[in-house]
Design an enzyme around this catalytic site. Structure first.
Site, short mmCIF file in Angstrom:
data_model
loop_
_atom_site.label_atom_id
_atom_site.label_comp_id
_atom_site.label_asym_id
_atom_site.label_seq_id
_atom_site.Cartn_x
_atom_site.Cartn_y
_atom_site.Cartn_z
CD GLU A 190 31.44 44.65 17.53
OE1 GLU A 190 32.24 45.20 18.13
OE2 GLU A 190 32.18 43.70 16.58
CG ASN A 208 38.33 46.25 24.33
OD1 ASN A 208 38.94 46.39 25.91
ND2 ASN A 208 36.71 46.58 25.03
CG HIS A 265 35.09 44.44 19.25
ND1 HIS A 265 33.80 43.76 19.58
CD2 HIS A 265 35.87 44.15 19.89
CE1 HIS A 265 34.14 43.32 20.87
NE2 HIS A 265 35.79 43.43 21.46
CB SER A 281 34.98 43.89 26.60
OG SER A 281 33.90 43.07 25.32
CG PHE A 320 43.13 37.22 28.93
CD1 PHE A 320 43.49 36.16 29.19
CD2 PHE A 320 42.29 38.13 28.89
CE1 PHE A 320 43.64 36.49 30.21
CE2 PHE A 320 42.21 38.47 30.12
CZ PHE A 320 43.22 37.87 30.54
CB CYS A 375 35.88 39.69 21.51
SG CYS A 375 37.09 41.17 22.55
CG LEU A 376 35.11 35.54 26.14
CD1 LEU A 376 36.42 36.01 27.03
CD2 LEU A 376 34.02 36.25 27.50
#
Length: 407
Positions: free
Chosen positions: A372, A328, A370, A60, A331, A286-287
């Site tokens: 994880e 992290n 995240h 990332s 956007f 995330c993304l």
């Protein structure tokens, strides 16, 4: 802070072997570490106290230079087990690193290499000996900065050329980096989470089959899925919905990754839209969360400075609890753009930005943070169980407790 667009910044060292040149012309000098060379990237800061190897190898961070706000980085060295990118030979992750203090000799029973040598081997350019608090304050005030980081043991730099490179770089907006960091072909992942007694294990008797679309996936995500009984098939970012369904999965995972989510609109977003139309459980991080929002009709936007750290408070509306999580991302999903059938499930308590969603009436959900960790707290590990429970429900099986019971 003193404006330093035409001269050397005041927090620098006397003998420079590396420099950071911001797009506005600010020059920050320090001691060079790691690889020799120069590269354009976006400068961000990370507030985690530990886990620098996991941070620097998180795909990332592709296209970014990480400023560590914790002053002492490198104390425990590095090792092959803590790398997070799926294909270490390709060295996906941060392209630069900035430290307050010089790197010292490592002291840890797991260390196999010191950080400086490791940075060289990965091609990461690093800068040490600067006032990282001042740089972090600059980023907070002005936003994430486009820049060039350069390292030359001779200390000789063409400042005007580097300033021109920094000013000309267009940044991460509209930049598709998921294609750069994804696997080249499908693979099967079996490795399970690390334990002190046994290290990493292997999943030999899977109960479920999860297809993970790799937009820059971290290894620990895959380990947590296999640790809950899943066989994980990893597919490239460009895989179509037909490619995914051909593997007959019980669920689909949308991974984290770098770059602008909107830049994946020609391939990933249409694939995700088709997958949502099925009855398969879908989980994004995330993304993957951002692209799911786009597939559902929402919008994403570039953040001022992004969220990067392991101490971010997030509220889970589904439980009413507050969790401390790792983040992290640069956007964010515009929560006001989400359609009526999409419910906001998580929100950042730092700035109120969206951190989670679910589709009403479908086994589809995602989070911006995240769960994880790696590095970071494990408050959100339950989300992996929530995903597996959606699979178990479709199979008519009893759900697992979302949180592990104390022994």
């Amino acid at each position: 802070m003193t404006e330093t667009t035409s001269k050397t910044a005041p927090w620098t060292v006397e003998k420079r072997t590396a420099i950071l040149v911001l797009a506005d012309g600010t020059v920050i000098e320090g001691k060079g570490l790691g690889a020799i060379g120069a590269i354009e990237a976006e400068v961000v800061f990370n507030t985690a106290l530990t886990g620098y190897e996991e941070i620097l190898t998180d795909p990332s961070y592709a296209g970014q230079i990480v400023t560590f706000t914790f002053p002492h980085i490198g104390n425990v060295g590095t090792n092959a087990e803590d790398v997070e990118d799926l294909t270490p030979a390709n060295r996906h992750g941060a392209v630069g690193a900035i430290f307050k203090a010089d790197i010292t000799s490592p002291s840890n029973f797991r260390a196999t290499e010191d950080l400086d040598a490791w940075l060289k081997n990965r091609g990461v350019i690093a800068l040490a000996g600067i006032d990282t608090r001042a740089l972090t304050s600059l980023i907070r005030e002005r936003g994430a900065q486009n820049a060039v980081i350069a390292h030359d043991p001779s200390g000789k730099f063409d400042l005007e050329a580097l300033k021109a490179r920094a000013a000309a770089w267009s940044g991460l907006e509209n930049l598709d980096l998921a294609k750069d960091v994804t696997v080249g072909q499908s693979l099967t992942w079996k490795e399970t989470p690390w334990t002190l007694a046994d290290g990493y294990g292997e999943q030999d008797t899977p109960e479920y089959h999860v297809v993970a679309l790799d937009f820059g996936v971290k290894r620990n995500i895959l380990r947590l899925l296999t640790g809950l009984g899943a066989k994980v098939t990893v597919l490239p970012a460009t895989a179509t919905a037909e490619d995914v369904l051909a593997h007959n999965p019980d669920g689909v995972f949308l991974s984290n990754g770098p770059g602008d989510p909107a830049a994946t609109g020609a391939y990933a977003v249409p694939t995700i839209k088709k997958l949502v139309e099925t009855d398969l459980p879908v989980f994004g991080i995330c993304l993957g969360h951002q692209m799911l929002a786009l597939a559902l009709g929402g919008r994403t936007e570039k953040m001022h400075q992004g969220h990067h750290g392991a101490n971010h408070p997030v509220k889970d509306y589904t439980t009413g609890k507050v969790e401390i999580v790792s983040m992290n991302h640069g956007f964010a999903v515009d929560s006001d753009s989400l359609p009526e059938n999409v419910e906001e499930t998580h929100v950042s308590l730092f700035d109120g930005t969206n951190c989670g969603l679910r589709v009403v009436g479908k086994p589809v959900f995602s989070v911006q943070h995240h769960p994880e960790a790696s590095p970071g707290p494990q408050d959100s590990h339950y989300l992996f169980r929530r995903f597996i429970n959606l699979i178990r429900e479709k199979k008519g099986e009893t759900p697992l407790p979302e949180r592990e019971q104390a022994a």
